[in-house]
Write a protein that holds these residues in place. Sequence first.
Motif, PDB file in Angstrom:
ATOM      1  N   ASN A  25      -6.856  -2.153   2.571  1.00  0.00           N
ATOM      2  CA  ASN A  25      -6.662  -1.395   3.810  1.00  0.00           C
ATOM      3  C   ASN A  25      -6.169  -0.012   3.401  1.00  0.00           C
ATOM      4  N   LEU A  26      -7.108   0.872   3.138  1.00  0.00           N
ATOM      5  CA  LEU A  26      -6.747   2.165   2.558  1.00  0.00           C
ATOM      6  C   LEU A  26      -5.979   3.046   3.535  1.00  0.00           C
ATOM      7  N   GLN A  27      -6.267   2.924   4.794  1.00  0.00           N
ATOM      8  CA  GLN A  27      -5.525   3.719   5.774  1.00  0.00           C
ATOM      9  C   GLN A  27      -4.048   3.347   5.749  1.00  0.00           C
ATOM     10  N   ALA A  28      -3.756   2.056   5.679  1.00  0.00           N
ATOM     11  CA  ALA A  28      -2.366   1.603   5.625  1.00  0.00           C
ATOM     12  C   ALA A  28      -1.712   1.997   4.301  1.00  0.00           C
ATOM     13  N   LEU A  29      -2.479   1.879   3.205  1.00  0.00           N
ATOM     14  CA  LEU A  29      -1.919   2.199   1.894  1.00  0.00           C
ATOM     15  C   LEU A  29      -1.586   3.681   1.790  1.00  0.00           C
ATOM     16  N   VAL A  30      -2.443   4.529   2.325  1.00  0.00           N
ATOM     17  CA  VAL A  30      -2.178   5.968   2.311  1.00  0.00           C
ATOM     18  C   VAL A  30      -0.953   6.287   3.157  1.00  0.00           C
ATOM     19  N   ARG A  76     -14.138  10.170  -5.716  1.00  0.00           N
ATOM     20  CA  ARG A  76     -13.778  11.358  -4.940  1.00  0.00           C
ATOM     21  C   ARG A  76     -14.095  11.165  -3.456  1.00  0.00           C
ATOM     22  N   SER A  77     -15.284  10.640  -3.176  1.00  0.00           N
ATOM     23  CA  SER A  77     -15.706  10.463  -1.786  1.00  0.00           C
ATOM     24  C   SER A  77     -14.782   9.517  -1.032  1.00  0.00           C
ATOM     25  N   GLU A  78     -14.458   8.384  -1.646  1.00  0.00           N
ATOM     26  CA  GLU A  78     -13.710   7.348  -0.940  1.00  0.00           C
ATOM     27  C   GLU A  78     -12.200   7.552  -0.987  1.00  0.00           C
ATOM     28  N   LEU A  79     -11.682   8.057  -2.092  1.00  0.00           N
ATOM     29  CA  LEU A  79     -10.230   8.047  -2.301  1.00  0.00           C
ATOM     30  C   LEU A  79      -9.573   9.413  -2.248  1.00  0.00           C
ATOM     31  N   LEU A  80     -10.348  10.465  -2.155  1.00  0.00           N
ATOM     32  CA  LEU A  80      -9.772  11.793  -2.024  1.00  0.00           C
ATOM     33  C   LEU A  80     -10.229  12.477  -0.735  1.00  0.00           C
ATOM     34  N   GLU A  81     -11.489  12.297  -0.373  1.00  0.00           N
ATOM     35  CA  GLU A  81     -12.028  12.950   0.819  1.00  0.00           C
ATOM     36  C   GLU A  81     -11.890  12.055   2.062  1.00  0.00           C
ATOM     37  N   LYS A  82     -12.394  10.834   2.004  1.00  0.00           N
ATOM     38  CA  LYS A  82     -12.337   9.945   3.160  1.00  0.00           C
ATOM     39  C   LYS A  82     -10.927   9.414   3.380  1.00  0.00           C
ATOM     40  N   HIS A  83     -10.284   8.993   2.311  1.00  0.00           N
ATOM     41  CA  HIS A  83      -8.899   8.524   2.344  1.00  0.00           C
ATOM     42  C   HIS A  83      -8.130   9.296   1.266  1.00  0.00           C
ATOM     43  N   SER A  84      -7.001   9.851   1.612  1.00  0.00           N
ATOM     44  CA  SER A  84      -6.285  10.705   0.658  1.00  0.00           C
ATOM     45  C   SER A  84      -5.312   9.908  -0.209  1.00  0.00           C
ATOM     46  N   HIS A 137     -16.185   1.112  -8.372  1.00  0.00           N
ATOM     47  CA  HIS A 137     -15.812   0.807  -6.998  1.00  0.00           C
ATOM     48  C   HIS A 137     -14.379   1.306  -6.809  1.00  0.00           C
ATOM     49  N   PRO A 138     -14.018   1.736  -5.614  1.00  0.00           N
ATOM     50  CA  PRO A 138     -12.639   2.215  -5.407  1.00  0.00           C
ATOM     51  C   PRO A 138     -11.560   1.202  -5.770  1.00  0.00           C
ATOM     52  N   ILE A 188       2.913   1.570  -5.119  1.00  0.00           N
ATOM     53  CA  ILE A 188       3.296   2.145  -3.829  1.00  0.00           C
ATOM     54  C   ILE A 188       4.192   1.184  -3.060  1.00  0.00           C
ATOM     55  N   ARG A 189       3.865  -0.097  -3.112  1.00  0.00           N
ATOM     56  CA  ARG A 189       4.559  -1.081  -2.281  1.00  0.00           C
ATOM     57  C   ARG A 189       5.768  -1.730  -2.950  1.00  0.00           C
ATOM     58  N   HIS A 190       5.831  -1.690  -4.257  1.00  0.00           N
ATOM     59  CA  HIS A 190       6.892  -2.423  -4.958  1.00  0.00           C
ATOM     60  C   HIS A 190       7.620  -1.483  -5.915  1.00  0.00           C
ATOM     61  N   PRO A 191       8.730  -0.899  -5.499  1.00  0.00           N
ATOM     62  CA  PRO A 191       9.410   0.096  -6.337  1.00  0.00           C
ATOM     63  C   PRO A 191       9.944  -0.463  -7.642  1.00  0.00           C
ATOM     64  N   GLU A 192      10.117  -1.766  -7.739  1.00  0.00           N
ATOM     65  CA  GLU A 192      10.621  -2.358  -8.982  1.00  0.00           C
ATOM     66  C   GLU A 192       9.536  -2.439 -10.061  1.00  0.00           C
TER      67      GLU A 192
END
Length: 298
Positions: free
Chosen positions: A13-18, A49-57, A127-128, A139-143
């Motif tokens: 869920n890239l929107q949530a991860l971003v 680039r298309s998926e992870l920088l332009e579509k989802h940052s 693949h992304p 991102i989700r687990h600071p440890e």
Amino acid sequence: MKPAAFHHRDFNNLQALVAEKEAVGLRVSLCIPTLNEEGTIARIVSVLRSELLEKHSLLDEIVVIDSGSTDRTRVLAADAGAEVILAADILPFQGHRMGKGENLWKAVHQLRGDILCFVDGDIGNIHPRFVYGTVGPLIRHPEIGYVKGFYERPLLAAEGVDPRGGGRVTEILVRPLLQRFCPELAGLHQPLAGEYAARREILETIPFPTGYGVETAHLLDVWRAHGIGAIAQTDLDERIHRNRSLAQLGRMSSEILEAFFSRVPVPSAGAGERLPMISLPDYLQRFPEAASRARKRA
């Protein structure tokens, strides 16, 4: 204790991860180390680039660091939208050495991210997931500080794909060494995987072998300094890539052995290694926050 394990679907869920990335104020950089990868590099850069920088940052920058390719790798990577830099042009006063580890060491200086992600330049089924699968746990687990990808690695043969092959150096050399000397690390499915991500504050403190021993050295050094709880792995399903000849695997094994036995049983800097980036004045000037971390460690 085993490394924490994830699946790339946990982070798709890239929107949530971003949103999570932005909430904690993290920057993520991708480095693709290359040497003569004209057959695959354009698609790798284009897809990511298309998926992870332009579509989802999710990514803030994509940088190809090249060892001096003699084919069209650099031109194709730039045309696809990556920033392309010769490794020899980074920290020129430190000199230049050939090898994948050299590119990765210089990436720590060149890239701006708080999280640095690495993807090899020879992936045939890009693949992304090869990025978000390793970045997501950080991102989700600071440890967690260091995340390896793992996957099925088919051996491409003349008659087709043999799903039982691949990972030969891992199974013949690296896994037996880990089982004998560092059994906690033996739980890593692909310790030599070129797809992984780590926090800057970890990478800046460890030495980098300039050749193929770099991934083995990373695991040993991170494990010794931070424990197995700081290391995780993510299932990335299948990776198709250019397989190496036996002669190339022999050279790779030699470099891995040098890195391994410079650290086991007593860690020390091996021959042909770069010092931790945090020891360079140029690096501390570029990243003042690292200078503050260095003073706290002193």
